[in-house]
Design a protein around this motif. Structure first.
Motif, short mmCIF file in Angstrom:
data_model
loop_
_atom_site.label_atom_id
_atom_site.label_comp_id
_atom_site.label_asym_id
_atom_site.label_seq_id
_atom_site.Cartn_x
_atom_site.Cartn_y
_atom_site.Cartn_z
N TYR A 100 0.83 -1.20 0.00
CA TYR A 100 0.00 0.00 0.00
C TYR A 100 0.87 1.26 0.00
CZ TYR A 100 -2.83 3.83 1.65
OH TYR A 100 -3.42 5.06 1.76
N ALA A 101 1.90 1.29 0.84
CA ALA A 101 2.79 2.46 0.92
C ALA A 101 3.48 2.70 -0.42
CB ALA A 101 3.82 2.27 2.03
N GLY A 107 0.08 8.80 -5.31
CA GLY A 107 -0.27 10.00 -4.56
C GLY A 107 -1.73 10.06 -4.14
N ASP A 108 -2.44 8.94 -4.29
CA ASP A 108 -3.88 8.91 -4.02
C ASP A 108 -4.20 7.72 -3.10
OD1 ASP A 108 -6.68 7.73 -4.77
OD2 ASP A 108 -6.76 9.81 -5.47
N ASP A 109 -4.78 8.00 -1.92
CA ASP A 109 -5.08 6.95 -0.94
C ASP A 109 -5.99 5.86 -1.50
OD1 ASP A 109 -3.57 8.07 1.13
OD2 ASP A 109 -5.26 9.27 1.83
#
Length: 67
Positions: free
Chosen positions: A23-24, A31-33
């Motif tokens: 995920y990181a 740049g988008d969660d």
């Protein structure tokens, strides 16, 4: 050589150990969660679908091949 993910429990352990770093990586990449979470999930779906073929894990190269 036998697969490293032989049971659902093996996959669950693999997922819990590796999801945060995947995920990181995706978060830094996009740049988008929300998109990062979706891409990380898709990555682990691919792992699950190919679990019988996976005999070793190099997360960096796998991630790059998954994109």
């Amino acid at each position: 050589m036998s697969a490293i993910i032989q049971t659902n429990k093996d996959f669950e352990v693999f997922f819990r150990e590796n999801f945060p770093s995947v995920y990181a990586f995706m978060k830094r990449y996009t740049g988008d969660d929300e998109l990062a979470a979706d891409l990380a999930q898709e990555t682990f779906i691919r792992v699950y679908e190919r679990r019988d073929e996976i005999v070793s894990v190099d997360c960096t190269s796998f991630l790059l091949e998954s994109l």
